[in-house]
Enzyme design. Structure first.
Site, PDB file in Angstrom:
ATOM      1  N   ARG A 108       0.817  -1.228   0.000  1.00 16.46           N
ATOM      2  CA  ARG A 108       0.000   0.000   0.000  1.00 16.46           C
ATOM      3  C   ARG A 108       0.842   1.266   0.000  1.00 16.46           C
ATOM      4  O   ARG A 108       0.426   2.292   0.549  1.00 16.46           O
ATOM      5  CB  ARG A 108      -0.951   0.035   1.211  1.00 16.46           C
ATOM      6  CG  ARG A 108      -2.107  -0.919   1.126  1.00 16.46           C
ATOM      7  CD  ARG A 108      -3.169  -0.403   0.169  1.00 16.46           C
ATOM      8  NE  ARG A 108      -4.155  -1.433  -0.096  1.00 16.46           N
ATOM      9  CZ  ARG A 108      -5.284  -1.585   0.586  1.00 16.46           C
ATOM     10  NH1 ARG A 108      -5.582  -0.757   1.545  1.00 16.46           N
ATOM     11  NH2 ARG A 108      -6.107  -2.549   0.277  1.00 16.46           N
ATOM     12  N   ARG A 134      -3.403   6.414   1.052  1.00 16.38           N
ATOM     13  CA  ARG A 134      -3.961   7.635   1.631  1.00 16.38           C
ATOM     14  C   ARG A 134      -3.082   8.330   2.655  1.00 16.38           C
ATOM     15  O   ARG A 134      -3.403   9.440   3.082  1.00 16.38           O
ATOM     16  CB  ARG A 134      -5.336   7.330   2.246  1.00 16.38           C
ATOM     17  CG  ARG A 134      -6.416   7.151   1.198  1.00 16.38           C
ATOM     18  CD  ARG A 134      -7.626   6.453   1.776  1.00 16.38           C
ATOM     19  NE  ARG A 134      -7.258   5.092   2.152  1.00 16.38           N
ATOM     20  CZ  ARG A 134      -8.075   4.241   2.743  1.00 16.38           C
ATOM     21  NH1 ARG A 134      -9.288   4.592   3.063  1.00 16.38           N
ATOM     22  NH2 ARG A 134      -7.657   3.024   3.038  1.00 16.38           N
ATOM     23  N   ARG A 140      -6.209  11.074  -6.411  1.00 13.47           N
ATOM     24  CA  ARG A 140      -7.467  10.349  -6.272  1.00 13.47           C
ATOM     25  C   ARG A 140      -8.654  11.298  -6.421  1.00 13.47           C
ATOM     26  O   ARG A 140      -9.663  10.955  -7.059  1.00 13.47           O
ATOM     27  CB  ARG A 140      -7.512   9.652  -4.920  1.00 13.47           C
ATOM     28  CG  ARG A 140      -8.532   8.555  -4.910  1.00 13.47           C
ATOM     29  CD  ARG A 140      -8.760   8.051  -3.523  1.00 13.47           C
ATOM     30  NE  ARG A 140     -10.172   8.204  -3.255  1.00 13.47           N
ATOM     31  CZ  ARG A 140     -10.773   7.782  -2.173  1.00 13.47           C
ATOM     32  NH1 ARG A 140     -10.089   7.209  -1.237  1.00 13.47           N
ATOM     33  NH2 ARG A 140     -12.051   7.942  -2.013  1.00 13.47           N
ATOM     34  N   ASP A 146      -6.489  -3.071  -7.755  1.00  6.91           N
ATOM     35  CA  ASP A 146      -7.052  -3.707  -6.565  1.00  6.91           C
ATOM     36  C   ASP A 146      -7.362  -5.171  -6.873  1.00  6.91           C
ATOM     37  O   ASP A 146      -7.678  -5.506  -8.025  1.00  6.91           O
ATOM     38  CB  ASP A 146      -8.327  -2.995  -6.105  1.00  6.91           C
ATOM     39  CG  ASP A 146      -8.681  -3.379  -4.675  1.00  6.91           C
ATOM     40  OD1 ASP A 146      -8.128  -2.769  -3.735  1.00  6.91           O
ATOM     41  OD2 ASP A 146      -9.481  -4.323  -4.491  1.00  6.91           O
ATOM     42  N   TYR A 164     -14.649 -12.347  -0.622  1.00  7.24           N
ATOM     43  CA  TYR A 164     -15.360 -11.091  -0.931  1.00  7.24           C
ATOM     44  C   TYR A 164     -16.541 -11.329  -1.876  1.00  7.24           C
ATOM     45  O   TYR A 164     -17.597 -10.712  -1.736  1.00  7.24           O
ATOM     46  CB  TYR A 164     -14.397 -10.073  -1.552  1.00  7.24           C
ATOM     47  CG  TYR A 164     -13.426  -9.477  -0.561  1.00  7.24           C
ATOM     48  CD1 TYR A 164     -13.793  -8.396   0.242  1.00  7.24           C
ATOM     49  CD2 TYR A 164     -12.149  -9.989  -0.405  1.00  7.24           C
ATOM     50  CE1 TYR A 164     -12.909  -7.855   1.163  1.00  7.24           C
ATOM     51  CE2 TYR A 164     -11.248  -9.453   0.517  1.00  7.24           C
ATOM     52  CZ  TYR A 164     -11.637  -8.397   1.295  1.00  7.24           C
ATOM     53  OH  TYR A 164     -10.770  -7.860   2.209  1.00  7.24           O
TER      54      TYR A 164
HETATM   55  O1  CP3 Z   1       0.043  -2.034  -2.447  1.00  9.74           O
HETATM   56  C1  CP3 Z   1      -0.180  -1.131  -3.280  1.00  9.74           C
HETATM   57  O2  CP3 Z   1       0.166   0.046  -3.108  1.00  9.74           O
HETATM   58  C2  CP3 Z   1      -0.834  -1.512  -4.590  1.00  9.74           C
HETATM   59  C3  CP3 Z   1      -2.239  -1.303  -4.695  1.00  9.74           C
HETATM   60  C4  CP3 Z   1      -3.171  -2.192  -3.898  1.00  9.74           C
HETATM   61  C5  CP3 Z   1      -4.424  -1.740  -3.426  1.00  9.74           C
HETATM   62  N1  CP3 Z   1      -5.102  -2.793  -2.906  1.00  9.74           N
HETATM   63  C6  CP3 Z   1      -4.912  -0.360  -3.517  1.00  9.74           C
HETATM   64  C7  CP3 Z   1      -6.001   0.074  -2.628  1.00  9.74           C
HETATM   65  C8  CP3 Z   1      -3.083  -3.542  -3.575  1.00  9.74           C
HETATM   66  C9  CP3 Z   1      -1.927  -4.519  -3.787  1.00  9.74           C
HETATM   67  C10 CP3 Z   1      -4.322  -3.904  -2.964  1.00  9.74           C
HETATM   68  C11 CP3 Z   1      -4.621  -5.275  -2.522  1.00  9.74           C
HETATM   69  C12 CP3 Z   1      -5.874  -5.542  -1.819  1.00  9.74           C
HETATM   70  N2  CP3 Z   1      -7.091  -4.958  -1.995  1.00  9.74           N
HETATM   71  C13 CP3 Z   1      -6.018  -6.562  -0.864  1.00  9.74           C
HETATM   72  C14 CP3 Z   1      -4.932  -7.536  -0.443  1.00  9.74           C
HETATM   73  C15 CP3 Z   1      -3.958  -6.907   0.490  1.00  9.74           C
HETATM   74  C16 CP3 Z   1      -4.511  -6.574   1.856  1.00  9.74           C
HETATM   75  O3  CP3 Z   1      -4.597  -5.374   2.144  1.00  9.74           O
HETATM   76  O4  CP3 Z   1      -4.838  -7.490   2.602  1.00  9.74           O
HETATM   77  C17 CP3 Z   1      -7.342  -6.546  -0.419  1.00  9.74           C
HETATM   78  C18 CP3 Z   1      -7.945  -7.450   0.626  1.00  9.74           C
HETATM   79  C19 CP3 Z   1      -8.011  -5.526  -1.151  1.00  9.74           C
HETATM   80  C20 CP3 Z   1      -9.457  -5.157  -1.078  1.00  9.74           C
HETATM   81  C21 CP3 Z   1      -9.634  -3.780  -0.625  1.00  9.74           C
HETATM   82  N3  CP3 Z   1      -9.332  -2.673  -1.369  1.00  9.74           N
HETATM   83  C22 CP3 Z   1     -10.126  -3.347   0.626  1.00  9.74           C
HETATM   84  C23 CP3 Z   1     -10.571  -4.251   1.754  1.00  9.74           C
HETATM   85  C24 CP3 Z   1     -10.125  -1.969   0.603  1.00  9.74           C
HETATM   86  C25 CP3 Z   1     -10.674  -1.046   1.670  1.00  9.74           C
HETATM   87  C26 CP3 Z   1      -9.739  -0.876   2.799  1.00  9.74           C
HETATM   88  C27 CP3 Z   1      -8.947   0.375   2.625  1.00  9.74           C
HETATM   89  O5  CP3 Z   1      -7.727   0.335   2.870  1.00  9.74           O
HETATM   90  O6  CP3 Z   1      -9.542   1.393   2.272  1.00  9.74           O
HETATM   91  C28 CP3 Z   1      -9.567  -1.553  -0.630  1.00  9.74           C
HETATM   92  C29 CP3 Z   1      -9.341  -0.172  -1.072  1.00  9.74           C
HETATM   93  C30 CP3 Z   1      -7.958   0.177  -1.543  1.00  9.74           C
HETATM   94  N4  CP3 Z   1      -7.170  -0.596  -2.356  1.00  9.74           N
HETATM   95  C31 CP3 Z   1      -7.297   1.396  -1.295  1.00  9.74           C
HETATM   96  C32 CP3 Z   1      -6.061   1.342  -1.978  1.00  9.74           C
HETATM   97  C33 CP3 Z   1      -5.009   2.416  -2.056  1.00  9.74           C
HETATM   98  C34 CP3 Z   1      -7.855   2.552  -0.523  1.00  9.74           C
HETATM   99  C35 CP3 Z   1      -8.876   3.189  -1.402  1.00  9.74           C
HETATM  100  C36 CP3 Z   1      -8.973   4.666  -1.268  1.00  9.74           C
HETATM  101  O7  CP3 Z   1      -8.126   5.386  -1.826  1.00  9.74           O
HETATM  102  O8  CP3 Z   1      -9.940   5.098  -0.634  1.00  9.74           O
END
Ligand code: CP3
Length: 341
Positions: free
Chosen positions: A23, A27, A36, A73, A150
């Site tokens: 990540r 944010r 974003r 994602d 999911y």
């Molecule tokens: O790592 C990176 O920087 C690459 C991008 C990336 C994202 N999600 C961007 C993202 C990667 C590799 C993921 C993987 C992901 N997504 C996983 C597996 C890794 C983990 O965290 O366990 C999972 C379970 C998801 C599903 C997901 N996406 C969830 C549960 C959420 C909400 C939680 C949160 O952090 O907001 C997301 C949203 C998400 N994916 C964000 C980002 C940067 C935040 C979204 C935003 O900008 O509001």
């Protein structure tokens, strides 16, 4: 001169481990929030190759990490399969659940999933040439079990209960869903490699909720199938597997899955993992992301402890899970100083 990340993944022990963060485009960075906002919402950002490339590169400019990870994602695969997907700000992802035989039957074939995700490959094609010479490019996908949790629940759940219920009560239906996800994931990762990903990571964020027998069947086996197929198509491309929460089952996973590197969460100690996991090859991890919020002397002592524990073998420094929105961007500099000296 091969990139440090790729050298470590190939099994080389380096004096300074390559480092990146899960990540890392997120944010906690003001520049991420600005891009974003420009994109409108999270999914629009994922599907806009220019802006997705921009946020992929932001943490590289700020911190000079050894790797950039594609901005996308894991839930884009279920969406391309046909599940309706949206994000609720401040809460997370929502999907229209896919649980009925007819719904699983109606999911799109893998070749079509591959085609629908073409904006993601365009992001990789934009990022690759924009990276510094030493910086590697990582593609990724969710592991079938985590993606299935999911798709079945329609959202993140504390215990993945709905998916466990389906695999126990309707194993054939569950297997059919897992197969569709696995086939689509192979095509998606293959296309990412063709677009320039130099390694790919498979995120099994909810692997730890599976009991031992089910762990082998639903976490390891599909990951092994994905890796075997990718290795057949791209023999030289290393794969990182992240079975989060595996605990003692981290031991032996590299052999069981065929992964070149095992990503560790913060729930195993680096000292234990050096002995039981790193002896099979490269490991990645495993600083608790909470240290990037709290900072202080513990951030540095923990960073040094992890570096030292893994110094005897191939290691990629990373966090045990994603950096959180409340992290202090300056703490990342402190972590890097402790690693790179
Ligand atoms: O790592 C990176 O920087 C690459 C991008 C990336 C994202 N999600 C961007 C993202 C990667 C590799 C993921 C993987 C992901 N997504 C996983 C597996 C890794 C983990 O965290 O366990 C999972 C379970 C998801 C599903 C997901 N996406 C969830 C549960 C959420 C909400 C939680 C949160 O952090 O907001 C997301 C949203 C998400 N994916 C964000 C980002 C940067 C935040 C979204 C935003 O900008 O509001």
């Amino acid at each position: 001169m091969t990139k440090p990340l790729l050298r470590a993944l190939a099994g080389e022990t380096l004096p300074t481990p390559p480092v990146w963060m899960m990540r890392q485009a997120g944010r906690y960075l003001p520049e991420y929030k600005a891009t974003r906002a420009q994109a409108g919402d999270f999914l629009s950002l994922c599907y806009n190759p220019e802006l997705a490339a921009e946020v992929t590169l932001q943490p590289i400019r700020r911190y000079d990490f050894d790797a950039a990870i594609l901005f996308a994602d894991i839930l884009l695969v279920p969406q391309a399969l046909g599940a309706e997907l949206w994000f609720v700000t401040g809460e997370g992802p929502r999907l229209a659940p896919v649980t009925e035989p007819a719904q699983i039957e109606a999911l799109r074939p893998a070749a079509e999933v591959r085609e629908r995700l073409s904006p993601i490959y365009e992001t990789l094609r934009l990022v690759g040439p924009a990276l510094p010479a030493q910086t590697a490019l990582i593609g990724f996908a969710g592991a079938p079990w985590t993606v299935a949790t999911y798709m079945i629940a329609g959202r993140g759940t504390p215990d993945q209960g709905p998916a466990h219920e389906m695999r126990e009560k309707a194993p054939e239906l569950f297997d059919a869903l897992m197969e569709r996800i696995t086939d689509a994931t192979i095509e998606y990762l293959d296309a990412q490699i063709e677009a320039g990903a130099e390694t790919v990571k498979i995120f099994d964020s909810w692997a730890g909720s599976l009991p031992a027998d089910a762990f082998a069947r639903y976490s390891i086996a599909p990951i092994r199938r994905i890796i075997a197929e990718l290795k057949a198509r791209h023999p030289g491309v290393p794969v990182i597997a992240f079975p989060r929460g595996a605990g003692a089952a981290y031991e032996g996973i590299a052999h069981a899955t065929g992964a070149d590197c095992i990503a560790l969460d913060q729930f195993v100690t680096a000292e234990w993992a050096a002995e039981h996991v790193q002896r099979d090859g490269c490991v990645q991890g495993n600083l608790d992301p909470a240290h990037l919020v709290s900072g202080g002397p513990e951030l540095e002592t923990e960073t040094r402890r992890i570096k030292a524990a893994f110094a005897g073998g191939p290691h990629v420094f990373n966090l045990g899970h994603g950096i959180t929105p409340d992290a202090d961007p300056d703490n990342v500099h402190r972590m890097l100083a402790a690693i790179r000296g």
